[in-house]
Design a protein around this motif. Structure first.
Motif, mmCIF file in Angstrom:
data_model
loop_
_atom_site.group_PDB
_atom_site.id
_atom_site.type_symbol
_atom_site.label_atom_id
_atom_site.label_comp_id
_atom_site.label_asym_id
_atom_site.label_seq_id
_atom_site.Cartn_x
_atom_site.Cartn_y
_atom_site.Cartn_z
ATOM 1 N N GLU A 1 0.811 -1.219 0.000
ATOM 2 C CA GLU A 1 0.000 0.000 0.000
ATOM 3 C C GLU A 1 0.848 1.274 0.000
ATOM 4 O OE1 GLU A 1 -3.264 0.089 -0.440
ATOM 5 O OE2 GLU A 1 -3.478 -2.077 -0.358
ATOM 6 N N SER A 2 2.102 1.200 0.422
ATOM 7 C CA SER A 2 2.929 2.406 0.485
ATOM 8 C C SER A 2 3.589 2.749 -0.841
ATOM 9 C CB SER A 2 4.003 2.260 1.569
ATOM 10 O OG SER A 2 4.924 1.267 1.193
ATOM 11 N N VAL A 3 3.457 1.873 -1.844
ATOM 12 C CA VAL A 3 4.035 2.136 -3.160
ATOM 13 C C VAL A 3 2.903 2.414 -4.134
ATOM 14 C CG1 VAL A 3 5.393 1.184 -5.072
ATOM 15 C CG2 VAL A 3 6.026 0.674 -2.712
ATOM 16 N N CYS A 4 2.967 3.564 -4.771
ATOM 17 C CA CYS A 4 1.930 3.981 -5.705
ATOM 18 C C CYS A 4 1.774 2.944 -6.813
ATOM 19 C CB CYS A 4 2.296 5.334 -6.298
ATOM 20 S SG CYS A 4 0.989 6.053 -7.280
ATOM 21 N N GLY A 5 0.557 2.420 -6.968
ATOM 22 C CA GLY A 5 0.281 1.425 -7.997
ATOM 23 C C GLY A 5 0.314 -0.005 -7.507
ATOM 24 N N MET A 6 0.874 -0.236 -6.316
ATOM 25 C CA MET A 6 1.006 -1.599 -5.807
ATOM 26 C C MET A 6 0.011 -1.919 -4.694
ATOM 27 S SD MET A 6 3.243 -3.409 -7.407
ATOM 28 C CE MET A 6 3.513 -4.730 -6.255
ATOM 29 N N GLY A 7 -0.892 -0.998 -4.416
ATOM 30 C CA GLY A 7 -1.927 -1.253 -3.423
ATOM 31 C C GLY A 7 -2.951 -2.241 -3.965
ATOM 32 N N TYR A 8 -3.719 -2.824 -3.065
ATOM 33 C CA TYR A 8 -4.690 -3.841 -3.476
ATOM 34 C C TYR A 8 -5.681 -3.284 -4.493
ATOM 35 C CZ TYR A 8 -8.331 -7.331 -3.457
ATOM 36 O OH TYR A 8 -9.250 -8.265 -3.866
ATOM 37 N N ASP A 9 -6.208 -2.084 -4.241
ATOM 38 C CA ASP A 9 -7.211 -1.516 -5.145
ATOM 39 C C ASP A 9 -6.659 -1.315 -6.559
ATOM 40 O OD1 ASP A 9 -9.053 -1.490 -3.104
ATOM 41 O OD2 ASP A 9 -8.699 0.616 -2.583
ATOM 42 N N ASP A 10 -5.419 -0.836 -6.667
ATOM 43 C CA ASP A 10 -4.804 -0.647 -7.986
ATOM 44 C C ASP A 10 -4.622 -1.984 -8.701
ATOM 45 O OD1 ASP A 10 -4.525 2.153 -7.724
ATOM 46 O OD2 ASP A 10 -2.702 1.871 -6.541
ATOM 47 N N LEU A 11 -4.141 -2.970 -7.958
ATOM 48 C CA LEU A 11 -3.930 -4.288 -8.546
ATOM 49 C C LEU A 11 -5.256 -4.944 -8.945
ATOM 50 C CD1 LEU A 11 -1.111 -5.543 -6.179
ATOM 51 C CD2 LEU A 11 -0.870 -4.914 -8.578
ATOM 52 N N TYR A 12 -6.280 -4.734 -8.116
ATOM 53 C CA TYR A 12 -7.600 -5.289 -8.436
ATOM 54 C C TYR A 12 -8.143 -4.664 -9.724
ATOM 55 C CZ TYR A 12 -12.391 -6.912 -7.921
ATOM 56 O OH TYR A 12 -13.606 -7.508 -8.128
ATOM 57 N N GLN A 13 -7.966 -3.370 -9.859
ATOM 58 C CA GLN A 13 -8.418 -2.688 -11.066
ATOM 59 C C GLN A 13 -7.686 -3.230 -12.301
ATOM 60 O OE1 GLN A 13 -7.924 1.547 -10.920
ATOM 61 N NE2 GLN A 13 -9.067 1.880 -12.799
ATOM 62 N N GLU A 14 -6.381 -3.382 -12.211
ATOM 63 C CA GLU A 14 -5.612 -3.945 -13.323
ATOM 64 C C GLU A 14 -6.043 -5.380 -13.612
ATOM 65 O OE1 GLU A 14 -3.231 -2.881 -15.578
ATOM 66 O OE2 GLU A 14 -3.747 -0.895 -14.855
ATOM 67 N N GLY A 15 -6.315 -6.134 -12.559
ATOM 68 C CA GLY A 15 -6.777 -7.504 -12.728
ATOM 69 C C GLY A 15 -8.122 -7.569 -13.437
ATOM 70 N N CYS A 16 -8.998 -6.621 -13.145
ATOM 71 C CA CYS A 16 -10.304 -6.578 -13.817
ATOM 72 C C CYS A 16 -10.142 -6.252 -15.298
ATOM 73 C CB CYS A 16 -11.216 -5.561 -13.136
ATOM 74 S SG CYS A 16 -11.790 -6.114 -11.512
ATOM 75 N N VAL A 17 -9.211 -5.380 -15.620
ATOM 76 C CA VAL A 17 -8.922 -5.093 -17.031
ATOM 77 C C VAL A 17 -8.444 -6.374 -17.717
ATOM 78 C CG1 VAL A 17 -7.374 -3.841 -18.589
ATOM 79 C CG2 VAL A 17 -8.432 -2.644 -16.665
ATOM 80 N N ALA A 18 -7.561 -7.100 -17.056
ATOM 81 C CA ALA A 18 -7.058 -8.353 -17.618
ATOM 82 C C ALA A 18 -8.181 -9.378 -17.761
ATOM 83 C CB ALA A 18 -5.936 -8.912 -16.742
ATOM 84 N N LEU A 19 -9.107 -9.401 -16.808
ATOM 85 C CA LEU A 19 -10.252 -10.312 -16.889
ATOM 86 C C LEU A 19 -11.098 -9.987 -18.129
ATOM 87 C CD1 LEU A 19 -11.937 -12.587 -15.582
ATOM 88 C CD2 LEU A 19 -13.103 -10.806 -14.252
ATOM 89 N N CYS A 20 -11.281 -8.714 -18.412
ATOM 90 C CA CYS A 20 -12.023 -8.314 -19.618
ATOM 91 C C CYS A 20 -11.289 -8.762 -20.882
ATOM 92 C CB CYS A 20 -12.234 -6.802 -19.638
ATOM 93 S SG CYS A 20 -13.374 -6.231 -18.370
ATOM 94 N N HIS A 21 -9.975 -8.613 -20.892
ATOM 95 C CA HIS A 21 -9.184 -9.091 -22.033
ATOM 96 C C HIS A 21 -9.324 -10.609 -22.185
ATOM 97 C CE1 HIS A 21 -7.026 -5.514 -23.401
ATOM 98 N NE2 HIS A 21 -6.895 -5.169 -22.128
ATOM 99 N N ALA A 22 -9.312 -11.308 -21.060
ATOM 100 C CA ALA A 22 -9.458 -12.758 -21.103
ATOM 101 C C ALA A 22 -10.816 -13.145 -21.674
ATOM 102 C CB ALA A 22 -9.265 -13.349 -19.711
ATOM 103 N N ALA A 23 -11.871 -12.452 -21.254
ATOM 104 C CA ALA A 23 -13.212 -12.749 -21.764
ATOM 105 C C ALA A 23 -13.303 -12.475 -23.262
ATOM 106 C CB ALA A 23 -14.252 -11.923 -21.009
ATOM 107 N N ALA A 24 -12.661 -11.413 -23.708
ATOM 108 C CA ALA A 24 -12.697 -11.071 -25.130
ATOM 109 C C ALA A 24 -11.927 -12.082 -25.974
ATOM 110 C CB ALA A 24 -12.119 -9.672 -25.342
ATOM 111 N N ALA A 25 -10.878 -12.673 -25.422
ATOM 112 C CA ALA A 25 -10.032 -13.588 -26.187
ATOM 113 C C ALA A 25 -10.379 -15.065 -25.972
ATOM 114 C CB ALA A 25 -8.561 -13.368 -25.807
ATOM 115 N N TYR A 26 -11.259 -15.356 -25.033
ATOM 116 C CA TYR A 26 -11.560 -16.742 -24.673
ATOM 117 C C TYR A 26 -12.242 -17.487 -25.816
ATOM 118 C CZ TYR A 26 -13.598 -20.722 -22.213
ATOM 119 O OH TYR A 26 -13.977 -21.989 -21.824
ATOM 120 N N ASP A 27 -11.769 -18.696 -26.061
ATOM 121 C CA ASP A 27 -12.357 -19.577 -27.062
ATOM 122 C C ASP A 27 -12.864 -20.822 -26.349
ATOM 123 O OD1 ASP A 27 -13.101 -21.044 -29.270
ATOM 124 O OD2 ASP A 27 -11.037 -21.456 -29.925
#
Length: 187
Positions: A34-60
């Motif tokens: 949490e003390s490093v900008c971008g490495m807090g849970y909320d930031d990582l969760y947001q990035e993970g959700c973006v990746a989840l959307c990419h996964a859904a778009a590419a899933y076969d």
């Protein structure tokens, strides 16, 4: 800026049903800070959700893997790339903890003074290093030192190439040679 992802209704439903995969992947694969900008849970969760959307778009579905298994791999890889990018930025940039980034004017003044001092020290060290190289080196390494000095003054590679009447790639080679010598030089 990254391109927007367009998901079908089915893909959106897959994303909504698998948000827990993002939490699980962060918990298993990433150490939050949490003390490093971008490495807090909320930031990582947001990035993970973006990746989840990419996964859904590419899933076969014909590929045979369950979506959650596929998504976990995509999310983990995306988060690791994201963390590596943050680490690279921290390595070459100023590291300031979030506690120092408060919005009050005293904090801003402290940060500005810290930044100015740091820049002055960096400029002084760089000037001394380049002066040492200019005195000590000859040939291509000396040309590289001169090119570095011009880069610091704001000249582009094309500008420097025009000054010396050579190809721009040659300027890069000179700078590379000088940098290697400077790294090996104990002084």
């Amino acid at each position: 800026m990254k391109a927007a992802i367009s998901l079908t209704t089915t893909q959106q439903l897959m994303v909504e049903q698998n948000l827990s995969v993002v939490r699980r992947t962060i918990r298993r694969s990433i150490d939050t800070n949490e003390s490093v900008c971008g490495m807090g849970y909320d930031d990582l969760y947001q990035e993970g959700c973006v990746a989840l959307c990419h996964a859904a778009a590419a899933y076969d579905p014909q590929a045979g893997a369950q979506f959650s298994t596929y998504a976990e791999t995509v999310i983990r890889n995306h988060l690791l790339d994201y963390c590596r990018t943050l680490q690279a930025k921290r390595r070459y940039g100023q590291v300031i903890s979030l506690d120092e980034c408060r919005e009050d004017s005293a904090s801003r003044e402290r940060l500005a003074a810290y930044d100015d001092r740091d820049r002055q020290v960096n400029r002084l060290c760089l000037a001394q290093l380049l002066e040492h190289g200019r005195r000590s080196y000859s040939g291509v390494a000396k040309l590289g030192i001169e090119a570095m000095e011009l880069k610091v003054k704001g000249y582009s590679g094309a500008d420097i190439a025009a000054l010396y009447g050579v190809d721009q790639r040659q300027i890069g080679a000179w700078i590379s040679r000088a940098a290697k010598k400077l790294k090996k030089d104990a002084a």
